[in-house]
Write a protein that holds these residues in place. Structure first.
Motif, mmCIF file in Angstrom:
data_model
loop_
_atom_site.group_PDB
_atom_site.id
_atom_site.type_symbol
_atom_site.label_atom_id
_atom_site.label_comp_id
_atom_site.label_asym_id
_atom_site.label_seq_id
_atom_site.Cartn_x
_atom_site.Cartn_y
_atom_site.Cartn_z
ATOM 1 N N GLU A 1 34.172 13.751 2.730
ATOM 2 C CA GLU A 1 32.863 14.658 3.220
ATOM 3 C C GLU A 1 33.305 15.721 2.680
ATOM 4 O O GLU A 1 34.611 16.655 2.642
ATOM 5 N N VAL A 2 32.461 17.050 2.417
ATOM 6 C CA VAL A 2 33.096 18.051 2.349
ATOM 7 C C VAL A 2 32.155 18.790 2.793
ATOM 8 O O VAL A 2 31.053 18.809 3.361
ATOM 9 N N LYS A 3 33.055 19.154 3.203
ATOM 10 C CA LYS A 3 33.042 20.767 4.200
ATOM 11 C C LYS A 3 32.093 21.620 3.554
ATOM 12 O O LYS A 3 32.376 22.097 1.887
ATOM 13 N N ASN A 4 30.798 22.494 4.534
ATOM 14 C CA ASN A 4 30.253 22.670 4.321
ATOM 15 C C ASN A 4 30.228 24.651 4.607
ATOM 16 O O ASN A 4 29.933 25.580 4.569
ATOM 17 N N ARG A 5 31.160 25.021 5.845
ATOM 18 C CA ARG A 5 31.715 25.446 7.257
ATOM 19 C C ARG A 5 32.942 25.646 7.423
ATOM 20 O O ARG A 5 33.063 24.378 7.834
ATOM 21 N N TYR A 6 33.279 26.611 7.920
ATOM 22 C CA TYR A 6 34.722 26.826 8.583
ATOM 23 C C TYR A 6 34.298 26.306 9.738
ATOM 24 O O TYR A 6 33.279 26.003 10.300
ATOM 25 N N SER A 7 35.078 25.376 10.705
ATOM 26 C CA SER A 7 35.018 24.480 12.542
ATOM 27 C C SER A 7 35.317 25.929 13.127
ATOM 28 O O SER A 7 35.375 26.880 12.299
ATOM 29 N N ASP A 8 34.354 25.617 14.136
ATOM 30 C CA ASP A 8 34.635 27.021 15.269
ATOM 31 C C ASP A 8 36.017 27.101 15.604
ATOM 32 O O ASP A 8 36.102 28.371 16.100
#
Length: 127
Positions: A4-11
């Motif tokens: 899975e490619v992350k499209n944003r940083y986690s909270d």
């Protein structure tokens, strides 16, 4: 199974960046205050009773010092503004996303340059 490619940083990651940025803003504002106070207190170095030649030299030095202080203050104000804009991107959950490639900016780069809006890849394309 594809990675899975992350499209944003986690909270959680964004919160860590927020703390880092807030600390940098605090330090930058302290430095700006020092620059401004040096600028204000630079008006008289006690050369009133010295030779005219030295006084002229000192006044030239004072003008150069004030220009340098002014440039430093402007750079510091821009740095603070850029950091505050980074906080807005954290709120919008767009922080750390390259504005050219749309990919996540390397977290190590963000730790060094927390107001970065370009990945190294995009930065190199500008050259």
């Amino acid at each position: 199974m594809a990675k899975e490619v992350k499209n944003r940083y986690s909270d959680k990651e964004l919160e860590e960046f927020r703390k880092l940025i807030q600390e940098k803003i605090k330090k930058a504002q302290e430095q700006l205050e020092l620059i401004e106070s040096a600028y204000r207190n630079d008006s008289n170095n006690g050369t009133d009773d010295t030779s005219p030649t030295f006084k002229a030299f000192d006044e030239g030095s004072e003008v150069m010092s004030k220009e340098t202080s002014s440039q430093l203050a402007i750079r510091q104000e821009k740095f603070i503004r850029d950091l505050k804009n980074a906080l807005i991107r954290i709120e919008n959950k767009t922080y750390g996303i390259c504005r050219v490639t749309g990919k996540l900016i390397n977290p190590e780069r963000l730790k060094l340059v927390p107001h970065a809006t370009l990945s190294i890849e995009a930065k190199n394309m500008q050259k």
